[in-house]
Design an enzyme around this catalytic site. Structure first.
Site, PDB file in Angstrom:
ATOM      1  CB  SER A 137      -0.947   0.013   1.200  1.00 32.20           C
ATOM      2  OG  SER A 137      -0.226  -0.097   2.415  1.00 32.20           O
ATOM      3  CG  ASP A 385      -2.429   5.410   8.296  1.00 36.45           C
ATOM      4  OD1 ASP A 385      -1.258   5.036   8.523  1.00 36.45           O
ATOM      5  OD2 ASP A 385      -2.991   5.244   7.196  1.00 36.45           O
ATOM      6  CG  HIS A 388      -0.824   4.072   4.560  1.00 39.01           C
ATOM      7  ND1 HIS A 388      -1.449   3.394   5.595  1.00 39.01           N
ATOM      8  CD2 HIS A 388      -0.539   3.138   3.615  1.00 39.01           C
ATOM      9  CE1 HIS A 388      -1.549   2.102   5.288  1.00 39.01           C
ATOM     10  NE2 HIS A 388      -0.990   1.926   4.095  1.00 39.01           N
TER      11      HIS A 388
END
Length: 409
Positions: A137, A385, A388
């Site tokens: 990702s 998060d 990312h």
């Protein structure tokens, strides 16, 4: 005759003196030139650098060593709201982030300037070609960044996006250039039980370290390949399968890290050696993307992470615990071994420069795929998060580094 005989020696004397002066002058200039060259080698090198190959330039200038400079005039390189294909996982402004300074930091190498990204130049280089990102990702985030960077110069209706193989393969196409920028989901590069692009969260991760053809057959014809794999290997051990997921007679064994990582990269590198067209395909490997899960690492409070962070880390040479030198050495050794076999895979070293950017993550400002629990809402850092990256942001610089390498090849 007597007069002529007396004038000849006089004329010869004048000429001799003149020639001597010329010789002395030439000698002086030669000595001065040697002195200047010896004491100003850097200046001489800089003047001649334009005629040297780009490879020489990159060997003299480490693009990955530098500092972040706040620049709200030329950055961001595109607007989040104007990118047709922005991901909700990375659209931090859309999901409520008010502090947008994370969009305005420019990477400045110590000894040179990073070439500014030019989408038109890149698209011309990609005309009739395939640029493919392969990995997890984080690599997908870099792919979204690249799509946003080129989308800004393509008129509406002259680009398209399609999914293939149940969402494992995403293909962005710049129609006028007949160029594609693709992403292929293979978080461990080799075959694993995390290969489903949607349902990949499993408690016991298992890899077929000798199985890669299932994925690799989709990379074969790409002109530029950009690989990454790191995040999914962050554990002490992993289950290795010798055999097939479809058959019950496979052999399973727990293997320590980084040995299992070495085994997988060996399979990957062997496949490249046999199948890649060396006259056509350019290859890159993006180093590990750091996380910012523990604020104590940069002097923050215990129990906190990237939540509420608004500035980079300014301590020169900062390296967080999540950046594993042992894993980096495995990658470097694998790429060195490939070079001895006549195959060049260039490292895009994003680790150190990204380690400074603790404020660049989505934190709580992203789409939540599952409803938040009450205890999470009461403690935002619990669901932040810190893996990312927001866009526009850090991955755009990764692509500037990739762009510099592509246009200089």
């Amino acid at each position: 005759m007597a007069t002529k005989q007396m004038m000849v020696p006089a004329t010869w004397g004048i000429r001799s003196s003149f020639h001597s002066l010329i010789a002395l002058l030439v000698a002086f200039l030669v000595i001065a030139s040697i002195y200047v060259t010896h004491n100003s080698g850097v200046l001489v090198e800089d003047r001649t650098s334009k005629s040297k190959s780009s490879g020489d330039f990159q060997s003299r200038c480490n693009l990955f060593s530098g500092k972040w400079v706040f620049d709200n005039k030329s950055y961001p390189l595109y607007k989040e709201k104007e990118c047709t294909f922005m991901s909700d996982q990375l659209a931090c402004e859309k999901f409520g982030r008010k502090d947008l300074n994370y969009q305005n930091w420019r990477w400045q190498p110590h000894q040179c300037d990073l070439p500014r990204f030019n989408a038109t130049v890149l698209l011309e280089r990609l005309r009739n070609k395939r640029l493919m990102f392969v990995g997890d990702s984080l690599n997908r985030g870099q792919w979204v960044s690249m799509v946003c960077l080129v989308d800004s110069v393509i008129p509406p209706g002259f680009q398209s996006m399609h999914q293939h193989r149940n969402g494992s393969l995403h293909v962005f196409k710049a129609i006028d250039y007949n160029a594609t920028i693709e992403f292929y989901w293979a978080p461990l590069l080799v075959e694993s039980n995390s290969d489903d692009p949607v349902y990949h969260r499993v408690d016991d991760r298992t890899v077929r370290v000798q199985g890669i053809e299932k994925h690799a057959r989709h990379w074969t014809d790409a002109d530029i390949l950009v690989f990454n794999t790191y995040l999914w290997w962050r554990r002490a051990q992993m289950t290795v399968l010798w055999g097939s997921f479809e058959r019950p007679d496979g052999i399973y064994k727990r293997v320590e890290m980084p040995r299992v990582y070495e085994m997988a990269l060996k399979t990957w590198s062997d496949w490249l050696e046999v199948h890649v067209n060396r006259t056509k395909t350019q290859m890159f490997f993006v180093s590990m993307s750091p996380t910012h899960q523990k604020a104590v690492e940069w002097g923050g409070d215990g129990g906190q992470n990237c939540y509420n962070e608004t500035e980079p880390i300014f301590k020169k040479g900062y390296r967080g615990e999540a950046s594993c030198p042992e894993i980096m050495r495995v990658v470097e050794k694998t790429l060195d071994d490939l070079r001895t076999r006549g195959l060049n895979v260039q490292m895009i070293n994003i680790t150190q420069l990204s380690d400074y950017r603790k404020e660049g993550h989505p934190s709580i400002y992203r789409k939540q795929w599952e409803p938040l629990k009450e205890e999470q809402v009461s403690k935002p850092s619990s669901y932040a998060d810190c893996i990312h990256w927001c866009l526009p942001g850090v991955p755009d610089v990764w692509n500037e580094l990739l762009y510099a390498s592509i246009i200089n090849l």
